[in-house]
Scaffold this active site. Structure first.
Site, PDB file in Angstrom:
ATOM      1  N   LYS A 102       0.839  -1.210   0.000  1.00 60.47           N
ATOM      2  CA  LYS A 102       0.000   0.000   0.000  1.00 60.47           C
ATOM      3  C   LYS A 102       0.869   1.253   0.000  1.00 60.47           C
ATOM      4  CE  LYS A 102      -0.372   0.062   5.031  1.00 60.47           C
ATOM      5  NZ  LYS A 102      -1.195  -0.342   6.181  1.00 60.47           N
ATOM      6  N   TYR A 105      12.833  31.928   2.665  1.00 58.86           N
ATOM      7  CA  TYR A 105      11.620  32.667   3.004  1.00 58.86           C
ATOM      8  C   TYR A 105      11.562  32.994   4.493  1.00 58.86           C
ATOM      9  CZ  TYR A 105       9.795  31.223  -1.560  1.00 58.86           C
ATOM     10  OH  TYR A 105       9.595  31.014  -2.891  1.00 58.86           O
ATOM     11  N   MET A 120       9.054  24.915  -1.448  1.00 58.80           N
ATOM     12  CA  MET A 120       8.299  23.961  -2.268  1.00 58.80           C
ATOM     13  C   MET A 120       9.222  23.103  -3.131  1.00 58.80           C
ATOM     14  SD  MET A 120       5.168  24.631  -4.955  1.00 58.80           S
ATOM     15  CE  MET A 120       4.221  25.658  -3.844  1.00 58.80           C
ATOM     16  N   ARG A 174     -11.417   0.083  13.511  1.00 60.85           N
ATOM     17  CA  ARG A 174     -11.381   0.548  12.122  1.00 60.85           C
ATOM     18  C   ARG A 174     -12.301  -0.395  11.352  1.00 60.85           C
ATOM     19  NH1 ARG A 174      -5.475   1.269   9.364  1.00 60.85           N
ATOM     20  NH2 ARG A 174      -5.879  -0.825   8.599  1.00 60.85           N
TER      21      ARG A 174
HETATM   22  C1  LIG Z   1      -0.373  -1.245   6.995  1.00 64.32           C
HETATM   23  C2  LIG Z   1      -0.929  -2.561   7.309  1.00 64.32           C
HETATM   24  C3  LIG Z   1      -0.077  -3.649   7.530  1.00 64.32           C
HETATM   25  C4  LIG Z   1       1.428  -3.513   7.566  1.00 64.32           C
HETATM   26  O1  LIG Z   1       1.843  -2.806   8.705  1.00 64.32           O
HETATM   27  P1  LIG Z   1       3.409  -2.606   9.014  1.00 64.32           P
HETATM   28  O2  LIG Z   1       3.452  -2.044  10.379  1.00 64.32           O
HETATM   29  O3  LIG Z   1       3.901  -1.634   7.986  1.00 64.32           O
HETATM   30  O4  LIG Z   1       4.054  -3.909   8.863  1.00 64.32           O
HETATM   31  C5  LIG Z   1      -0.658  -4.891   7.712  1.00 64.32           C
HETATM   32  N1  LIG Z   1      -2.001  -5.042   7.713  1.00 64.32           N
HETATM   33  C6  LIG Z   1      -2.845  -4.019   7.535  1.00 64.32           C
HETATM   34  C7  LIG Z   1      -4.310  -4.252   7.551  1.00 64.32           C
HETATM   35  C8  LIG Z   1      -2.347  -2.738   7.336  1.00 64.32           C
HETATM   36  O5  LIG Z   1      -3.180  -1.717   7.175  1.00 64.32           O
END
Ligand SMILES: *Cc1c(COP(=O)(O)O)cnc(C)c1O
Length: 410
Positions: A58, A302, A350, A161
């Site tokens: 991700k 800046y 930036m 969640r």
């Molecule tokens: C981000 C995530 C992981 C991985 O977490 P890490 O701490 O980066 O290993 C695993 N499972 C879910 C559902 C996540 O959202």
């Protein structure tokens, strides 16, 4: 220049800011990534039950770049976890283009009914985390699939969640029994709330207990043909909570060579008897745009927040908060030039960063700066940049601009 027509070859200047000659770039170490995979493969020693090692991709592979990380990890791990359906399809496209056997790919994030149809056809697994999936079941049925969509049931064991709470499971997940023709439950998962924040895992163990209850309920209610693939452990739990490992590991940050937290590192020493060596995969570098002298008394950047107390040789670096260098690191951070620490002067802009290279270099020729990673004896870990910016390294790496050039090195 007035009246003169200058011919510009557009192809020669690339198509985006990351293609500019004066742009920072990311180097990804394939050997570091393979090393980290080996650390996780070796956690339990020989003779232990084989578990599926999954990489979490991700956030554009934690900012490292999905397109660049995928070829390195595809042959090394058993499961690929993505957040968006589109990324799962990118994995399938990559496999098709190279004639590779498809890996287990699992979409952790939300999936709309139409996307579920596409995932089913692509042989991608999805996560059923709420009763909104009852609608998807109807759409999947109407699509007359050759095979059901493989799904994993998310149990909310205390993160608050996504997922069914233990209380909600009996009623809210009931539709799964009637949706077997289109939703084949093959696994169950949950996610920890604070494994990396503590060295004492009481809350995580309560989550494991809740997970077990949820699993027992699902097995009874659904009587799956195969035992469910159970997965709850991300990096921290995989490292320091062996009983949370189950059949599959969902490892994110630590496969990229970063510890989830100092607490996890401490716990690893106690639980594993030693601290495994994780190698950061990513380095961030930049060639200077100009190196020049500023007289004593000059202001920099800046807001005129910095004033040179003495004649100062500065390097102007073409990198800034647009690229993901946190502005909050202004006045605190340093970069490395020729193996030496060079303070960032004034505010992060930036597209620019000004650093003091008075002692790092002896003339005004261009220099290469390391914003993250190692240069000689010195290194700037993502944790340091995160500390200067009052955030966590997870955020620092995922904020690295998608436009930046990423190169895989040995
Ligand atoms: C981000 C995530 C992981 C991985 O977490 P890490 O701490 O980066 O290993 C695993 N499972 C879910 C559902 C996540 O959202």
């Amino acid at each position: 220049m007035a009246g003169r027509v200058v011919e510009v070859k557009v192809e020669s200047i690339g198509s985006g800011p990351g293609d500019a000659v004066h742009s920072s770039w990311l180097e990804l170490s394939a050997s570091a990534l393979r090393h980290n995979v080996a650390v996780f493969r070796g956690l339990e020693g020989q003779g232990a039950a084989p578990r599926a090692l999954g990489v979490v991709l991700k956030g554009n592979a934690y900012g490292h770049g999905l397109a660049q990380v995928l070829p390195v990890v595809h042959g090394e791990v058993d499961v690929l976890y993505v957040i968006a359906p589109q990324d799962a399809l990118k994995v399938r496209e990559y496999e098709r283009a190279r004639g590779l056997a498809p890996r287990q790919v699992l979409v952790l994030g939300a999936v709309a009914p139409d996307e579920a149809v596409v995932l089913a056809r692509a042989g991608v697994d999805a996560v059923v985390a709420d009763r909104g999936w009852a609608d998807a079941a109807a759409v999947l049925r109407a699509a007359k699939l050759e095979r059901p969509l493989r799904v994993h049931v998310h149990i909310d064991t205390g993160l608050g969640r996504e997922g069914f709470t233990l209380e909600g499971l009996p009623t809210e997940a009931r539709f799964l029994t009637e949706a077997r023709d289109v939703l084949e439950v093959v696994g169950a998962l949950s996610h920890f709330a604070n494994t990396e924040d503590v060295t004492e895992q009481g809350y995580a163990l309560a989550q494991v207990a809740a997970f077990e209850k949820g699993l027992a309920f699902l097995s009874e209610q659904l009587a799956p043909a195969q035992p469910l693939q159970r997965h709850i452990a991300a990096s921290a739990a995989t490292l320091v909570l062996p009983r949370a490992r189950y059949e599959a590991l969902r490892v994110g940050i630590s496969l990229y060579g970063l510890w989830p937290s100092p607490e996890t590192r401490l716990s690893a020493r106690l639980v594993l008897g030693e601290v495994p060596v994780l190698k950061p995969v990513l380095s961030w570098r930049c060639r200077s745009q100009v190196v020049k002298w500023l007289p004593a008394g000059s202001y920099v950047g800046y807001g005129c927040t910095y004033r040179c107390p003495e004649p100062t040789r500065i390097a102007v670096l073409p990198v800034g908060y647009y690229d993901g260098y946190p502005r909050l690191a202004s006045g605190k951070a340093h970069v490395l030039v020729k193996g030496r620490r060079c303070p960032v002067l004034g505010r992060v802009m930036m597209n620019h960063l000004i650093v003091d290279v008075t002692r790092a270099t002896s003339d005004e020729r261009p220099v290469t700066a390391t914003l993250l990673g190692r240069d000689g004896e010195e290194s700037v870990p993502a944790e340091s940049l995160a500390g200067w910016a009052q955030t966590i390294h997870y955020e620092v790496v995922t904020q690295l601009g998608a436009h930046l050039k990423r190169v895989v090195v040995a």
